[in-house]
Design a protein around this motif. Structure first.
Motif: not given
Ligand SMILES: Nc1ncnc2c1ncn2[C@@H]1O[C@H](COP(=O)(O)OP(=O)(O)O)[C@@H](O)[C@H]1O
Ligand SMILES: [Mg+2]
Lengths: 259, 287, 329
Positions: B21, B47, B67, B70, B74, B153, B200-201, B204
């Motif tokens: 990730l 994050g 979220p 994420f 992002a 994912i 974003g990932l 996360l």
């Protein structure tokens, strides 16, 4: 009879499923001026890459003066006299013209390994580099940075770098690419003036230049040699007209291909 | 009864998923623009801190914060992309390295200033801290969830890349940027979106990482190395490559620390150097 | 240069470029100023000289040959630990200690250069980073030899030439470090102005073109990498001898990153860039020594972003641009 200066035997190369060289047999006798022509994508540049060792062939051998050089790395082929130039100018932007050519001369004379002696002490190399630049009429800009040179001068510097290595066989990949017509004539005049100890093969799309400066011509299509012969034979060969020149009049087509 | 090696494999797998990730975005964007972004883990760290703050200061439940982690990563990353990175796509390796490592330093200092230098633990609900025992081996619930989430994912990414229009654009741009431009693909936009998605990932991943590897300001630097290893070993622009590399790396790291703890991270670096030397061009850098 | 193009003898032109310029002589004379003006800062001055040597060694590979290394501190550390261990186990003579450290770092540099010379771009950065981290871990886990996180203790440096003791104020230390720096600077300067130096610039300017002019780029890279490693090792040894301690930080990633920062701040590929960058950086850090290290890194980050965005060729590059602009107008 002396062996050919450069020969390719059964040379083959594919990029995935795209065959860019198949069973190529080429022989360049010593001292001859050869032109290599063919439509874009015919595999001309690839052929130069294969012969100079920038690409590894899938099969086949390359002989320089009857010595098998297929396994040698590019720089060793250059040291043995097989030298190329690039279709897309590839120079040293922040070196001056004189420095660039001196660099090539020093690599040839092995002075480049001497890190304890200053450049200024290598007068012979500098003079030789300067002479090469003079021969190509670049002496007036020899202290300019390469990136500040006009495009035509950069094309000449490409050739100067190759000459500085004292080639036996010189492969010129579209030396006049992107140069205006007038200048490209001068450029070819400089090539024609080279010593006849040097075997020259040049890629060129302008048929007028080809017929004027080459004594023999190789026509490549789709990774194969279509035909090989004297300029007159090529000009009158019906297959060449059909495949390469097509139906368009020679001159217009030549300009079209001139990219 | 299963031997303890299964426990090690399981933990290694969970750790590998985490690394995946954290690094998958880096792999795709690197493949596309050849841009060396050393600040990738700074976005992951961001994050992580978003999750910490939302949970500890606002009492959000853990899953609700994910979220946000994420999205925050992002958005911030795309801001940086517009402001700094985009000018350097054609710049030298050195300039790219310098600028992005500068951002790493800044992010580490800012995180230390705001959150302090100590570890920030999470107060996870009890069910997430429990574990299941199966044939004598304990499987932590949290890690099970982590693995499941990462697999989902991955599946979404692979399918998205293969079957959507956007995915086709991304593949074209990774494959041959110039050609893609020639075909009228807006590579810059595609890149910006991919970049945001990847960061974003990472964000996360940063949030999910806290429970397993902890979170402190040095995160941005420490895990950068792991991400770079995954990317360079897995191959640029390759999701499946990163996936495989992350699993191998995760398992070998956990196993190494379990069986030969005195070697520490030594083994990992050795493996990395070995792999790089073994298949440098197949695995990395198509230049 | 005021030489008119074309008419100038090309030999003279290239000779003129290698001549020592007045500003260079002034710079080296100014390095003696700390003795007169800042006698309290001689320790700092010797640290600067050492870091300057380290940055100079990086300049040879990064600035001239274009090899971006994020693990150059490995060689600094090898030199430091070698000199430290030699001294700890009974041989504290400084000059031979330097030589031994140079050989050790050079040998390891030579061994790794066979890998380094085959890569460019990200793979190269990763490999240098990896080698650096590997060594750091090794030094950390070999605590019985290196002292681990506590650092290497028990170093004792003998008197220089047998009669000059290393005093508390750093008088001997600065003279010693400065002299070594100067000698190696002259060496590096000669090297840069040799045909080999020209080849290095060729490698930096256009790596793929070099084989086509018959240049064995890999052999060149191996040579310069070995030389740079040995020089970095000498810098590390100087630090070990003058401070009589070696810590893990001497080969850590931070030091690798820091030396890149200092070099780039001054201007890479300019020989003096590393020295100028080191002076600015170290003096600034000394002035701000009160602040927490993590905030220091904040400013380094800002500096990096600023240099890349506004001063791509460092201080010296900016100054050169300013000068040429002024002389034109
Ligand atoms: N490195 C490569 N990978 C894949 N395809 C290539 C590569 N180099 C050349 N080609 C393809 O091989 C064909 C021949 O190219 P080239 O030798 O450059 O042609 P020419 O010089 O005759 O115009 C072209 O279709 C080109 O797209
Ligand atoms: Mg071509």
């Amino acid at each position: 009879m002396s062996p050919p200066a450069l020969a390719a035997r059964g040379l083959a190369k594919s990029f995935g499923s795209l065959v860019v060289a198949s069973e190529l047999e080429i022989e360049l006798p010593k001292g001859v001026r050869y032109a290599l022509i063919g439509p874009n994508g015919a595999g001309k540049t690839t052929l130069i890459n294969l012969m100079t060792g920038m690409l590894r062939p899938d099969a086949g051998r390359i002989l320089l003066d009857d010595v098998d050089i297929t396994a040698l790395p590019p720089e060793q082929r250059v040291q043995r006299g097989l030298v190329r130039t690039y279709q897309i100018t590839s120079l040293f932007p922040h070196l001056t013209a004189l420095e660039s050519v001196t660099l090539a001369v020093c690599e040839r004379s092995r002075a480049a390994r001497a890190w304890w002696r200053q450049l200024a002490a290598h007068g012979h190399e500098i003079d030789e580099a300067y002479d090469v630049l003079c021969a190509l009429k670049l002496d007036s800009v020899c202290h300019r940075l390469t990136r500040e040179l006009a495009y035509g001068q950069q094309r000449l510097l490409e050739i100067a770098l190759a000459l500085a290595t004292r080639p036996k066989v010189l492969l010129l990949d579209e030396p006049a690419a992107g140069v205006p017509r007038e200048e490209s004539k001068e450029l070819f005049a400089a090539i024609a003036g080279l010593s006849h100890d040097i075997t020259v093969l040049f890629i060129e799309h302008d048929m007028e230049l080809v017929f004027r400066f080459a004594s023999r011509v190789i026509v490549m299509v789709g990774g194969r040699v279509l035909v090989e012969g004297t300029a007159q034979e090529i000009a009158s060969d019906p297959r060449v007209r059909a495949v390469y020149l097509g139906k368009a009049p020679t001159k217009e087509l030549a300009e079209l291909r001139h990219d | 009864m299963l031997p303890p090696v299964f426990g090690v494999l399981f933990d290694g797998l969970a750790y590998g998923m985490l690394l995946f990730l954290l690094s998958v975005g880096q792999s795709v964007t690197l493949g596309m623009m050849n841009f060396i972004n050393l600040a990738h883990c700074s976005f992951a760290m961001l994050g992580g801190y978003v999750t910490v703050v939302l949970m500890s200061s606002y009492g959000w439940p853990f899953f609700a914060t994910l979220p946000c982690a994420f999205i925050a990563a992002a958005l911030v990353s795309v801001g940086f992309e517009r402001a700094f990175f985009r000018r350097l796509y054609r710049a030298s390796d050195l300039d790219q390295v310098l600028l992005t490592i500068g951002i790493v330093f800044i992010s580490v200092a800012v995180a230390a200033y705001i959150f302090g230098t100590e570890q920030r633990p999470l107060q996870l609900p009890a069910y997430l801290r429990s574990s299941l025992t199966f044939m004598g081996v304990r499987f932590a619930v949290y890690r099970l969830i982590l693995i499941g989430l990462a697999l989902l994912i991955t599946l979404a990414l692979v399918l998205g890349l293969d079957y959507t229009r956007f995915g086709a654009r991304v593949r074209a741009a990774v494959d041959n940027e110039r050609m893609a431009r020639g075909l009228g693909i807006d590579v810059d936009r595609t890149f910006a979106i991919t970049f945001a998605l990847g960061s974003g990932l990472a964000g996360l991943g940063g949030a999910l990482a806290i429970e397993i590897i902890g979170l402190d300001p040095s995160f941005a630097l420490t895990y950068l190395v792991y991400v770079l290893i995954v990317v360079s070993v897995g191959g640029l622009g390759s999701i499946s490559g990163s996936f495989a590399a992350a699993i191998v790396l995760g398992i070998s790291d956990v196993a190494g620390k379990y069986y030969i703890p005195q070697l520490g991270a030594f083994l990992i670096y050795l493996v990395m150097i070995g792999l790089l030397m073994w298949r440098p061009l197949g695995l990395i850098g198509r230049r | 240069m005021a030489l008119t193009e074309g008419t100038a003898n090309p030999r003279l032109y290239l000779q003129a470029q290698t001549r020592w310029r007045p500003i260079e002589i002034a710079f080296w004379l100014a390095t003696l100023l700390p003795y007169a003006l800042f006698p309290d800062y001689l320790s700092l001055a010797s640290q600067i000289a050492i870091a300057g040597l380290f940055a100079l060694s990086l300049d040879l590979i990064l600035g001239y040959a274009g090899i971006v290394s994020l693990g150059h501190a490995a060689f600094f550390g090898i030199g430091a630990y070698t000199a430290g261990l030699v001294s700890k186990y009974g041989w504290g003579e400084p000059l031979t200690g330097l030589a031994i450290a140079a050989v050790a770092a050079g040998l390891i540099g030579y061994a790794t250069s066979f890998v380094i010379c085959r890569f460019r771009h990200l793979a190269l950065i990763m490999l240098t980073l990896g080698f650096g981290l590997l060594l750091e871990e090794l030094a950390n886990s070999a605590g019985w030899l290196t002292g681990g996180v506590d650092g290497l203790q028990g170093i004792h440096t003998w008197k220089l030439f047998g009669y000059l003791p290393f005093d508390l104020y750093g008088r001997t230390a600065y003279a010693y470090a400065l002299a070594v720096l100067f000698v190696l600077f002259v060496f590096a300067r000669r090297l840069i102005h040799s045909p080999f130096g020209l080849s290095l610039r060729g490698i930096r300017e256009n790596f793929v073109r070099m084989p086509a002019i018959g240049a064995p780029s890999r052999a060149h890279i191996r040579t310069i990498y070995t030389i740079a490693a040995a020089m970095a090792g000498i810098a590390g040894a100087l630090l070990a001898q003058t401070t009589e301690t070696v810590s893990l930080e001497s080969l850590g990633f931070e030091r690798s990153a820091e030396v890149v920062v200092m070099l780039v701040l001054g201007g890479a590929g300019r020989l003096y860039g590393g020295l100028v960058g080191v002076i600015v950086y170290m003096v600034a850090r000394d002035q701000f020594s009160g602040i927490e290290p993590q905030y220091w890194y904040f400013w380094i980050g800002v500096l990096l972003v600023g240099v890349v965005t506004f001063l791509p060729n460092g201080i010296l590059g900016g100054a050169a641009k300013l000068m040429s602009r002024r002389s034109r107008s």
